[in-house]
Design a protein around this motif. Structure first.
Motif, short mmCIF file in Angstrom:
data_model
loop_
_atom_site.label_atom_id
_atom_site.label_comp_id
_atom_site.label_asym_id
_atom_site.label_seq_id
_atom_site.Cartn_x
_atom_site.Cartn_y
_atom_site.Cartn_z
N PRO A 242 0.82 -1.22 0.00
CA PRO A 242 0.00 0.00 0.00
C PRO A 242 0.85 1.26 0.00
O PRO A 242 1.95 1.30 0.55
N VAL A 243 0.32 2.31 -0.61
CA VAL A 243 0.93 3.64 -0.58
C VAL A 243 -0.17 4.63 -0.21
O VAL A 243 -1.27 4.57 -0.77
N LYS A 267 8.72 -0.14 -5.21
CA LYS A 267 8.87 -0.01 -6.66
C LYS A 267 7.87 -0.95 -7.32
O LYS A 267 7.47 -1.97 -6.74
N GLY A 268 7.48 -0.64 -8.52
CA GLY A 268 6.52 -1.48 -9.22
C GLY A 268 5.09 -1.15 -8.84
O GLY A 268 4.78 -0.03 -8.42
N SER A 287 11.27 4.60 -11.34
CA SER A 287 12.59 4.74 -10.73
C SER A 287 12.80 6.12 -10.11
O SER A 287 13.66 6.30 -9.24
N ASP A 288 12.02 7.11 -10.55
CA ASP A 288 12.13 8.46 -10.00
C ASP A 288 11.27 8.66 -8.76
O ASP A 288 11.26 9.74 -8.17
N GLY A 289 10.53 7.62 -8.39
CA GLY A 289 9.67 7.72 -7.21
C GLY A 289 8.30 8.30 -7.48
O GLY A 289 7.54 8.56 -6.54
#
Length: 303
Positions: A242-243, A267-268, A287-289
């Motif tokens: 989760p984010v 990531k992903g 990759s940059d967040g």
């Protein structure tokens, strides 16, 4: 004058115990009617003779149904030994009949050959498409279409019951596995042939038949009681990390824009929530967040 019902913009996942004798789409349409839902879809077809677990996605939950289509499944299958049929199950005509001279020990010794990574040729009587038409339409017309074998995995295969000419097994397998074909292959290996007479799906991923409801149970409920049975749409992707986004980021995310969130460790693919733990959808962190939306849900419709 017939009053037209207004469709409801409702979302969630219902674990349905599909009855015998109707198609998966037929069961889906009954659930859709009972919920007066504007949009619905199921996650993995069951033949009319099969019963058991059929998760039905309503509304925004349909955006994530693919995750269950790809999930591993568990079935209990009853096979009749000594007979083969045109369809591989009890709905077909008998092709050949042989005496059954099989002992339990012989079956126990044989079954390990049908576990692990296998190659399986899909049956002609299936919904797989060839030039835009289901294979069963060709089969009914007496036309045989060459089908390339597919790689499947049988994780476990156990004997539940054996009596005379009937064998009951429980199969845990990958997506794309045809239990009818497995039954035929086991019958052929035993030298007597076999076909499927009963099939019940008991698990899909981490969902279990014990938590499913029948159509009769749903019909006995009020609309509010039915709504209370729905699982949140994010249950379909609960294995993803989760984010949580702050209010500003959540707003732009829901507009389909990628947002940047400090101190991201994932990531992903991720499932996304706002600060109040409301589910916002599926995203991918690059990759940059940046948290880039892949499937965004309409909040007002989500259970």
């Amino acid at each position: 004058m017939q009053v037209k019902r207004i469709k409801r913009f409702i979302s969630g996942v219902l674990l349905l115990d599909k009855p015998h004798g109707i198609s998966s789409n037929g069961a889906l349409q009954q659930v859709k009617r009972l919920y007066q839902a504007a949009k619905a879809g199921h996650t993995g077809n069951l033949d009319p003779i099969a019963t058991g677990l059929l998760p039905v996605c309503l509304g925004e939950a349909t955006k994530f149904s693919q995750y269950l289509l790809d999930a591993n499944k568990t079935y209990q299958a009853r096979m009749k030994l000594g007979q083969t049929t045109t369809t591989g199950d009890s709905e077909g005509e008998v092709l050949e009949q042989k005496p059954v001279n099989v002992h339990l020990a012989e079956i126990e010794k044989l079954l390990p050959r049908f576990t692990g990574n296998l190659s399986q040729v899909p049956p002609m009587y299936s919904a797989l498409k060839h030039q835009g038409k289901a294979l069963y339409t060709y089969a009914r017309a007496g036309i045989d279409i060459e089908r390339p074998p597919r790689n499947i995995t049988i994780y476990s295969l156990g004997i539940d019951e054996f009596s005379g000419d009937e064998l009951v097994i429980t199969v845990s397998c990958s997506k794309g596995t045809y239990i009818r074909v497995l039954s035929e292959d086991i019958g052929n290996a035993l030298g007597c042939g076999a076909h499927l007479i009963e099939l019940r799906r008991t698990e899909i991923g981490e969902f279990k038949i014990a938590d499913a409801l029948t159509i009769l149970q749903l019909e006995a409920m009020s609309l509010e009681e039915r709504d209370a049975q729905l699982l949140s749409a994010d249950c379909l992707i609960h294995k993803l990390p989760p984010v949580h986004l702050d209010a500003d980021s959540a707003f732009y995310f829901q507009q389909g824009q990628a947002v940047w969130q400090a101190k991201q460790v994932h990531k992903g693919q991720v499932r996304v929530y706002d600060t109040e733990r409301n589910f916002l959808g599926l995203a991918e962190i690059d990759s940059d967040g940046k948290v880039a939306p892949k499937r965004v849900v309409v909040r007002s419709a989500v259970v």
